[in-house]
Design a protein around this motif. Structure first.
Motif, PDB file in Angstrom:
ATOM      1  N   CYS A  28      -7.455   0.515  -6.180  1.00  0.00           N
ATOM      2  CA  CYS A  28      -6.641  -0.510  -5.530  1.00  0.00           C
ATOM      3  C   CYS A  28      -7.542  -1.681  -5.123  1.00  0.00           C
ATOM      4  CB  CYS A  28      -5.935   0.086  -4.305  1.00  0.00           C
ATOM      5  SG  CYS A  28      -4.753  -0.997  -3.524  1.00  0.00           S
ATOM      6  N   ILE A  29      -7.154  -2.890  -5.545  1.00  0.00           N
ATOM      7  CA  ILE A  29      -7.950  -4.088  -5.275  1.00  0.00           C
ATOM      8  C   ILE A  29      -7.080  -5.119  -4.564  1.00  0.00           C
ATOM      9  CG2 ILE A  29      -9.342  -5.927  -6.290  1.00  0.00           C
ATOM     10  CD1 ILE A  29      -9.563  -4.070  -8.810  1.00  0.00           C
ATOM     11  N   ASP A  30      -7.463  -5.491  -3.351  1.00  0.00           N
ATOM     12  CA  ASP A  30      -6.740  -6.501  -2.576  1.00  0.00           C
ATOM     13  C   ASP A  30      -7.331  -7.874  -2.893  1.00  0.00           C
ATOM     14  OD1 ASP A  30      -5.600  -8.193  -0.715  1.00  0.00           O
ATOM     15  OD2 ASP A  30      -5.757  -6.786   0.952  1.00  0.00           O
ATOM     16  N   ILE A  31      -6.647  -8.614  -3.770  1.00  0.00           N
ATOM     17  CA  ILE A  31      -7.141  -9.930  -4.175  1.00  0.00           C
ATOM     18  C   ILE A  31      -7.187 -10.894  -2.988  1.00  0.00           C
ATOM     19  CG2 ILE A  31      -6.473 -12.008  -5.455  1.00  0.00           C
ATOM     20  CD1 ILE A  31      -7.870 -10.148  -7.240  1.00  0.00           C
ATOM     21  N   ASP A  32      -6.236 -10.772  -2.062  1.00  0.00           N
ATOM     22  CA  ASP A  32      -6.210 -11.667  -0.903  1.00  0.00           C
ATOM     23  C   ASP A  32      -7.492 -11.563  -0.094  1.00  0.00           C
ATOM     24  OD1 ASP A  32      -3.683 -12.745  -1.427  1.00  0.00           O
ATOM     25  OD2 ASP A  32      -2.684 -11.076  -0.446  1.00  0.00           O
ATOM     26  N   GLN A  33      -8.026 -10.346   0.032  1.00  0.00           N
ATOM     27  CA  GLN A  33      -9.282 -10.181   0.764  1.00  0.00           C
ATOM     28  C   GLN A  33     -10.422 -10.878   0.024  1.00  0.00           C
ATOM     29  OE1 GLN A  33     -10.318  -6.173   2.042  1.00  0.00           O
ATOM     30  NE2 GLN A  33     -12.502  -6.625   1.880  1.00  0.00           N
ATOM     31  N   LEU A  34     -10.447 -10.758  -1.278  1.00  0.00           N
ATOM     32  CA  LEU A  34     -11.501 -11.415  -2.054  1.00  0.00           C
ATOM     33  C   LEU A  34     -11.395 -12.929  -1.953  1.00  0.00           C
ATOM     34  CD1 LEU A  34     -11.492  -9.248  -5.320  1.00  0.00           C
ATOM     35  CD2 LEU A  34     -12.855  -8.948  -3.246  1.00  0.00           C
ATOM     36  N   ILE A  35     -10.158 -13.441  -1.917  1.00  0.00           N
ATOM     37  CA  ILE A  35      -9.963 -14.882  -1.771  1.00  0.00           C
ATOM     38  C   ILE A  35     -10.456 -15.349  -0.410  1.00  0.00           C
ATOM     39  CG2 ILE A  35      -8.222 -16.697  -1.572  1.00  0.00           C
ATOM     40  CD1 ILE A  35      -6.590 -15.191  -3.683  1.00  0.00           C
ATOM     41  N   ARG A  36     -10.084 -14.606   0.647  1.00  0.00           N
ATOM     42  CA  ARG A  36     -10.522 -14.986   2.003  1.00  0.00           C
ATOM     43  C   ARG A  36     -12.039 -15.012   2.103  1.00  0.00           C
ATOM     44  NH1 ARG A  36      -6.222 -11.531   3.475  1.00  0.00           N
ATOM     45  NH2 ARG A  36      -7.662  -9.814   3.815  1.00  0.00           N
ATOM     46  N   GLU A  37     -12.674 -14.080   1.422  1.00  0.00           N
ATOM     47  CA  GLU A  37     -14.129 -13.981   1.484  1.00  0.00           C
ATOM     48  C   GLU A  37     -14.815 -14.818   0.399  1.00  0.00           C
ATOM     49  OE1 GLU A  37     -14.767  -9.804   1.178  1.00  0.00           O
ATOM     50  OE2 GLU A  37     -13.955  -9.388   3.177  1.00  0.00           O
ATOM     51  N   ARG A  38     -14.003 -15.572  -0.359  1.00  0.00           N
ATOM     52  CA  ARG A  38     -14.505 -16.468  -1.399  1.00  0.00           C
ATOM     53  C   ARG A  38     -15.387 -15.731  -2.406  1.00  0.00           C
ATOM     54  NH1 ARG A  38     -16.361 -21.924   1.663  1.00  0.00           N
ATOM     55  NH2 ARG A  38     -17.483 -20.493   3.001  1.00  0.00           N
ATOM     56  N   ARG A  39     -14.921 -14.552  -2.848  1.00  0.00           N
ATOM     57  CA  ARG A  39     -15.693 -13.741  -3.789  1.00  0.00           C
ATOM     58  C   ARG A  39     -15.041 -13.646  -5.163  1.00  0.00           C
ATOM     59  NH1 ARG A  39     -16.854  -8.182  -2.486  1.00  0.00           N
ATOM     60  NH2 ARG A  39     -15.020  -8.022  -1.168  1.00  0.00           N
ATOM     61  N   VAL A  40     -13.859 -14.242  -5.326  1.00  0.00           N
ATOM     62  CA  VAL A  40     -13.135 -14.087  -6.585  1.00  0.00           C
ATOM     63  C   VAL A  40     -13.914 -14.665  -7.756  1.00  0.00           C
ATOM     64  CG1 VAL A  40     -11.090 -14.780  -7.880  1.00  0.00           C
ATOM     65  CG2 VAL A  40     -10.850 -13.962  -5.553  1.00  0.00           C
TER      66      VAL A  40
ATOM     67  N   HIS B 237       0.827  -1.206   0.000  1.00  0.00           N
ATOM     68  CA  HIS B 237       0.000   0.000   0.000  1.00  0.00           C
ATOM     69  C   HIS B 237       0.865   1.261   0.000  1.00  0.00           C
ATOM     70  CE1 HIS B 237      -3.240  -2.821   1.198  1.00  0.00           C
ATOM     71  NE2 HIS B 237      -4.019  -1.938   0.626  1.00  0.00           N
ATOM     72  N   ALA B 238       2.046   1.180   0.592  1.00  0.00           N
ATOM     73  CA  ALA B 238       2.947   2.342   0.594  1.00  0.00           C
ATOM     74  C   ALA B 238       3.401   2.665  -0.829  1.00  0.00           C
ATOM     75  CB  ALA B 238       4.155   2.075   1.486  1.00  0.00           C
ATOM     76  N   ILE B 239       3.634   1.644  -1.639  1.00  0.00           N
ATOM     77  CA  ILE B 239       4.015   1.862  -3.036  1.00  0.00           C
ATOM     78  C   ILE B 239       2.861   2.501  -3.801  1.00  0.00           C
ATOM     79  CG2 ILE B 239       4.699   0.744  -5.182  1.00  0.00           C
ATOM     80  CD1 ILE B 239       6.909   0.803  -3.107  1.00  0.00           C
ATOM     81  N   VAL B 240       1.649   2.004  -3.556  1.00  0.00           N
ATOM     82  CA  VAL B 240       0.464   2.584  -4.204  1.00  0.00           C
ATOM     83  C   VAL B 240       0.322   4.056  -3.822  1.00  0.00           C
ATOM     84  CG1 VAL B 240      -2.051   2.502  -4.354  1.00  0.00           C
ATOM     85  CG2 VAL B 240      -0.739   0.370  -4.330  1.00  0.00           C
ATOM     86  N   GLU B 241       0.468   4.346  -2.538  1.00  0.00           N
ATOM     87  CA  GLU B 241       0.327   5.729  -2.072  1.00  0.00           C
ATOM     88  C   GLU B 241       1.420   6.621  -2.647  1.00  0.00           C
ATOM     89  OE1 GLU B 241       0.355   5.167   2.113  1.00  0.00           O
ATOM     90  OE2 GLU B 241      -1.657   4.267   2.157  1.00  0.00           O
TER      91      GLU B 241
END
Length: 262
Positions: free
Chosen positions: A78-90, A39-43
């Protein structure tokens, strides 16, 4: 961005600085271990171009995505794929996410963040430029925590992990992991299932940190069962990222499998 991230990720920062907003990649897949400073790189990129950053993991439905196309001003998404995976939404969002990455809004820049690039669907990954976060050295992280030792560094190896856990917590977890491996042979199944899970449920120990400590301890062993335990633990870590809602069931299954191996 702190000085440690700036030093360790200097090549990435220099890469960002080579572009202007017109030549910057439309979609970047930025991957690296938890707490490495994605996120620091994105910012940093957003600050360079003077544009706002939007975290849109909860805004990926077609109707909301359509609203992003109405703006003529540049934005960074910015899209956090890991969060989508944890929530089984991918799987359910893959079509709309692919369209958004493949045909982004005018003047938009998209960052897709994840720990491991292999977790990202190939259709999305192929539409992105891949950038990898660099690993940190012990000496770099010791500027943040002078008491950090090489053993503890094997667990707390990013600035983010050092923010979330103390050296004392990591040391205590390593001792607990070694105790677990030493005593699981003689412990009964009922004792394992009644004594171990509450330690994580109560917050006395962090499960993810414990599993990392287990893997670290097993890396030093040469017995065949140690390799089986190591592989089992690595698989369990992957399962936890995907099936977060069933952690208790997965933990019990993992503990029983450990008992069966030894």
């Amino acid at each position: 961005m702190n000085d440690v991230i700036r030093e360790a990720q200097r090549d990435l920062i220099n890469l960002v600085d080579q572009f202007d907003i017109k030549t910057f990649p439309k979609a970047v897949l930025l991957y690296g271990t938890c707490g490495s400073g994605k996120h620091a790189i994105v910012e940093h990129a957003a600050a360079k171009f003077g544009i706002p950053v939007h975290l849109i993991e909860d805004k990926l439905d077609p109707d909301t995505l359509a609203e992003f196309y109405l703006s003529s001003n540049p934005h960074m998404y910015c899209i956090d794929i890991d969060q989508l995976i944890r929530e089984r939404r991918v799987e359910g969002l893959q079509a709309s996410l692919l369209k958004f990455v493949e045909e982004p809004p005018q003047s938009a820049i998209i960052f897709v963040l994840c720990e491991c690039a292999t977790q990202v669907p190939e259709t999305i990954k192929n539409r992105c430029v891949l950038w990898r976060m660099h690993a940190y050295t012990l000496e770099q992280l010791q500027t943040l925590q002078p008491t950090l030792t090489r053993d503890i560094f094997s667990l707390l190896n990013t600035p983010g992990k050092l923010e979330n856990f103390t050296v004392e917590e990591a040391s205590k977890t390593m001792e607990f992991a070694e105790f677990f491996l030493k005593n699981i042979v003689k412990a009964s199944v009922s004792n394992i299932l009644t004594a171990i899970p509450p330690k994580f449920e109560s917050g006395e120990y962090n499960l993810d940190l414990f599993l990392s400590a287990i893997c670290r301890a097993l890396e030093l062993e040469v017995e065949p069962e140690s390799f089986e335990l190591y592989k089992l633990t690595k698989d369990f870590q992957k399962d936890l990222k995907v099936f977060n809602v069933t952690r208790k069931y997965l933990l019990d299954r993992y503990l029983l499998s450990c008992k069966n191996i030894v």
